[in-house]
Design an enzyme around this catalytic site. Structure first.
Site, PDB file in Angstrom:
ATOM      1  N   LEU A  36       0.821  -1.216   0.000  1.00 19.89           N
ATOM      2  CA  LEU A  36       0.000   0.000   0.000  1.00 19.89           C
ATOM      3  C   LEU A  36       0.852   1.262   0.000  1.00 19.89           C
ATOM      4  CD1 LEU A  36      -2.611  -1.093   2.688  1.00 19.89           C
ATOM      5  CD2 LEU A  36      -3.038  -0.821   0.235  1.00 19.89           C
ATOM      6  N   ARG A  38       5.163   2.875   1.243  1.00 12.38           N
ATOM      7  CA  ARG A  38       6.387   2.641   1.991  1.00 12.38           C
ATOM      8  C   ARG A  38       7.091   3.938   2.329  1.00 12.38           C
ATOM      9  NH1 ARG A  38      10.486  -0.998   0.398  1.00 12.38           N
ATOM     10  NH2 ARG A  38       8.994  -2.384  -0.592  1.00 12.38           N
ATOM     11  N   GLY A  39       7.845   3.896   3.408  1.00  9.64           N
ATOM     12  CA  GLY A  39       8.648   5.045   3.797  1.00  9.64           C
ATOM     13  C   GLY A  39      10.072   4.571   3.981  1.00  9.64           C
ATOM     14  N   LYS A  40      10.852   5.350   4.733  1.00  5.94           N
ATOM     15  CA  LYS A  40      12.267   5.044   4.891  1.00  5.94           C
ATOM     16  C   LYS A  40      12.472   3.722   5.630  1.00  5.94           C
ATOM     17  CE  LYS A  40      14.700   9.043   5.253  1.00  5.94           C
ATOM     18  NZ  LYS A  40      15.075  10.141   6.127  1.00  5.94           N
ATOM     19  N   PHE A  41      11.707   3.522   6.716  1.00  6.96           N
ATOM     20  CA  PHE A  41      11.927   2.345   7.556  1.00  6.96           C
ATOM     21  C   PHE A  41      10.706   1.446   7.642  1.00  6.96           C
ATOM     22  CE2 PHE A  41      14.512   5.829   9.373  1.00  6.96           C
ATOM     23  CZ  PHE A  41      15.759   5.340   9.024  1.00  6.96           C
ATOM     24  N   ALA A  42       9.709   1.689   6.816  1.00  9.23           N
ATOM     25  CA  ALA A  42       8.478   0.917   6.929  1.00  9.23           C
ATOM     26  C   ALA A  42       7.919   0.548   5.565  1.00  9.23           C
ATOM     27  CB  ALA A  42       7.439   1.714   7.710  1.00  9.23           C
ATOM     28  N   VAL A  43       7.285  -0.605   5.536  1.00 11.16           N
ATOM     29  CA  VAL A  43       6.502  -1.003   4.368  1.00 11.16           C
ATOM     30  C   VAL A  43       5.099  -1.280   4.869  1.00 11.16           C
ATOM     31  CG1 VAL A  43       6.293  -2.612   2.444  1.00 11.16           C
ATOM     32  CG2 VAL A  43       8.520  -2.185   3.445  1.00 11.16           C
ATOM     33  N   ASP A 153       4.241  15.330  11.813  1.00  9.23           N
ATOM     34  CA  ASP A 153       4.526  14.897  10.440  1.00  9.23           C
ATOM     35  C   ASP A 153       3.239  14.911   9.608  1.00  9.23           C
ATOM     36  OD1 ASP A 153       6.214  14.090   8.389  1.00  9.23           O
ATOM     37  OD2 ASP A 153       6.176  11.973   8.938  1.00  9.23           O
TER      38      ASP A 153
HETATM   39  P1  ADP Z   1       6.081   5.904   7.001  1.00 11.88           P
HETATM   40  O1  ADP Z   1       6.390   6.131   8.435  1.00 11.88           O
HETATM   41  O2  ADP Z   1       7.048   5.002   6.337  1.00 11.88           O
HETATM   42  O3  ADP Z   1       5.823   7.170   6.228  1.00 11.88           O
HETATM   43  P2  ADP Z   1       3.207   5.489   6.970  1.00 11.88           P
HETATM   44  O4  ADP Z   1       2.531   5.052   8.208  1.00 11.88           O
HETATM   45  O5  ADP Z   1       3.049   6.904   6.588  1.00 11.88           O
HETATM   46  O6  ADP Z   1       4.742   5.056   7.029  1.00 11.88           O
HETATM   47  O7  ADP Z   1       2.708   4.574   5.773  1.00 11.88           O
HETATM   48  C1  ADP Z   1       3.266   4.729   4.469  1.00 11.88           C
HETATM   49  C2  ADP Z   1       2.141   4.773   3.459  1.00 11.88           C
HETATM   50  O8  ADP Z   1       1.407   3.532   3.490  1.00 11.88           O
HETATM   51  C3  ADP Z   1       1.089   5.842   3.698  1.00 11.88           C
HETATM   52  O9  ADP Z   1       1.473   7.090   3.190  1.00 11.88           O
HETATM   53  C4  ADP Z   1      -0.112   5.244   2.976  1.00 11.88           C
HETATM   54  O10 ADP Z   1      -0.010   5.433   1.580  1.00 11.88           O
HETATM   55  C5  ADP Z   1       0.032   3.753   3.271  1.00 11.88           C
HETATM   56  N1  ADP Z   1      -0.730   3.404   4.484  1.00 11.88           N
HETATM   57  C6  ADP Z   1      -0.319   3.530   5.757  1.00 11.88           C
HETATM   58  N2  ADP Z   1      -1.259   3.149   6.641  1.00 11.88           N
HETATM   59  C7  ADP Z   1      -2.320   2.764   5.895  1.00 11.88           C
HETATM   60  C8  ADP Z   1      -3.647   2.282   6.231  1.00 11.88           C
HETATM   61  N3  ADP Z   1      -4.021   2.127   7.498  1.00 11.88           N
HETATM   62  N4  ADP Z   1      -4.487   2.006   5.213  1.00 11.88           N
HETATM   63  C9  ADP Z   1      -4.098   2.167   3.936  1.00 11.88           C
HETATM   64  N5  ADP Z   1      -2.879   2.626   3.562  1.00 11.88           N
HETATM   65  C10 ADP Z   1      -1.990   2.912   4.524  1.00 11.88           C
HETATM   66 MG    MG Z   2       4.257   8.538   6.285  1.00 15.43          MG
END
Ligand code: ADP
Ligand code: MG
Length: 322
Positions: A36, A38-43, A153
Site C-alpha cells: 500500500l 512505503r517510507g524510509k523504515f516501513a513497508v 509529520d
Molecule cells: P512511514 O512512516 O514510512 O511514512 P506510513 O505510516 O506513513 O509510514 O505509511 C506509508 C504509506 O502507506 C502511507 O502514506 C499510505 O499510503 C500507506 N498506508 C499507511 N497506513 C495505511 C492504512 N491504514 N491504510 C491504507 N494505507 C496505509
Molecule cells: Mg508517512
C-alpha cells in the site's frame, strides 16, 4: 542520544503499551497481499484476516535502523496510537506482531489512499469537499492536542481516506514522529519533511501544538491550489522558502476558490507559532462553514454566518458575492 532520566528511554518517547505483541507469524492469521505504501523504515501491506475476511493494513517497521536498535521508537508509535484510540480521525490499531526484523502494526485499512493523490490529480476537489476534509483533519488534530499529543509529520501523504470515490472520511496515520508534550523540559528536534515543516522546527526552536497547525495550512494550500507552497528546486531553497514564509497567494493560484480560503491559509502560515490560531479556533473559521452559500441560492441557512457567535478572534467577513 539524550535519555530520559526516569524512563531510560530516548527523550520524549512513550514506553507503555497495552496491545499484546504476538510472536506468532503473521501468515498464520492473515493473507498478506499487495503493498500500500512505503517510507524510509516501513513497508505497509494490505492483509486479510483469515478468520473474519476483514481487510487491514500491516505496517512493517524495521527494528534495526542505521545499525542501531530502534525497537523503542516503534513501541512509542504503538503507544501513541493507543493514546489516540478514541479519536475517530486517527487510524485504529487492531493488533501487533513481532518477527526477527520487524514489529508489525495491524491497522484499520483506509481504502481511499492518501489525500496527496487529490492534491496532484488533474481535477482538484470541489471546495465543499476540501473544507469537509480540512474540518475533519482539524477535528483529529484538536483531539490529539487535547491529549497533549503533537503529530509533527502532518502532510498529504499521512492523511488517508476511508473511501476514494466518493471521498470518504479522513484517517490520520504515521505517528512515528509524534510526541507527548508537557513532560520534563521542552521539545526541540529537527524532524519531518522540509516541504511541510514549520519554521520553528528548521530553527531548532521549541515545538508546540502550533507546529501541527502550520502543517494544516500547508495541506489546505495544496488541496486548494494543487501546489506545494514551499517546495523549491532543492532542499536549500525549500528551507529558505519556509523560514521566510515565502508563499504565493496570487490570483493565478487561487482562481477557483473563495477569498475565505486564502484568509484561512494566511492565518496558519505565520512564522511565529504563538500567532497561529489553535485547532478549535480554526474550526470556527467561516471558510469551513460557508459552502451552502455557494451551493444553493435558496435560503436554507438558519441565519447568516456573520451573525453566528463563534466566540473567536477571526476577523474575516464573508464577502458579499453569492
Ligand atoms: P512511514 O512512516 O514510512 O511514512 P506510513 O505510516 O506513513 O509510514 O505509511 C506509508 C504509506 O502507506 C502511507 O502514506 C499510505 O499510503 C500507506 N498506508 C499507511 N497506513 C495505511 C492504512 N491504514 N491504510 C491504507 N494505507 C496505509
Ligand atoms: Mg508517512
Amino acid at each position: 542520544r539524550r535519555l530520559d532520566s526516569r524512563s531510560g528511554l530516548p527523550a520524549g518517547l512513550l514506553g507503555d503499551i497495552q496491545t499484546p505483541i504476538s510472536p506468532e507469524p503473521l501468515e498464520s492469521l492473515y493473507d498478506v497481499t499487495g503493498e500500500l505504501g512505503r517510507g524510509k523504515f516501513a513497508v505497509v501491506k494490505r492483509c486479510v484476516e483469515k478468520t473474519t475476511g476483514k481487510v487491514f493494513a500491516a505496517k512493517f517497521l524495521r527494528k534495526r535502523r542505521r545499525g542501531r536498535d530502534c525497537r523503542a521508537e516503534v513501541v512509542h508509535e504503538m503507544a501513541v496510537l493507543e493514546l489516540a484510540r478514541n479519536n475517530p480521525r486517527v487510524v485504529n490499531l487492531h493488533a501487533a506482531h513481532e518477527t526477527d526484523h520487524d514489529l508489525v502494526l495491524i491497522l484499520e485499512y483506509a481504502a481511499g489512499g492518501e489525500i496527496f493523490d487529490l492534491c496532484v490529480s488533474e481535477e482538484l476537489l470541489p471546495e465543499a469537499q476540501i473544507t469537509r476534509l480540512i474540518r475533519q483533519t482539524l477535528e483529529g488534530v484538536h483531539h490529539l492536542h487535547q491529549t497533549n499529543l503533537v503529530h509533527l509529520d502532518l502532510k498529504p501523504q499521512n492523511i488517508l481516506l476511508t473511501n476514494l470515490s466518493p471521498p470518504g472520511d479522513i484517517k490520520i496515520v504515521d505517528f512515528g514522529l509524534a510526541r507527548r508534550l508537557g513532560g520534563s523540559g521542552e521539545l526541540r528536534e529537527i524532524i519531518g519533511t522540509p516541504e511541510y515543516v514549520a519554521p520553528e522546527i528548521l530553527n531548532y526552536e521549541p515545538i508546540t501544538t502550533a507546529t501541527d497547525l502550520w502543517s494544516v495550512g500547508v495541506i489546505a494550500y495544496m488541496l486548494v491550489t494543487g501546489e506545494s507552497p514551499f517546495a523549491g528546486d532543492d532542499k536549500q531553497e525549500t528551507y529558505l522558502n519556509v523560514s521566510q514564509v515565502n508563499v504565493d497567494y496570487s490570483r493565478e493560484s487561487f482562481t477557483r476558490v473563495s477569498e475565505l480560503s486564502v484568509d484561512f491559509i494566511r492565518k496558519l502560515l505565520v512564522k511565529a507559532p504563538e500567532d497561529r490560531p489553535n485547532a478549535a479556533e480554526c474550526l470556527s473559521h467561516p471558510w469551513l462553514w460557508n459552502q451552502q452559500l455557494y451551493l444553493s441560492p435558496d435560503p436554507v441557512m438558519p441565519r447568516p454566518l456573520r451573525e453566528r457567535s463563534c466566540g473567536t478572534k477571526w476577523s474575516a467577513q464573508l464577502d458579499d458575492r453569492e
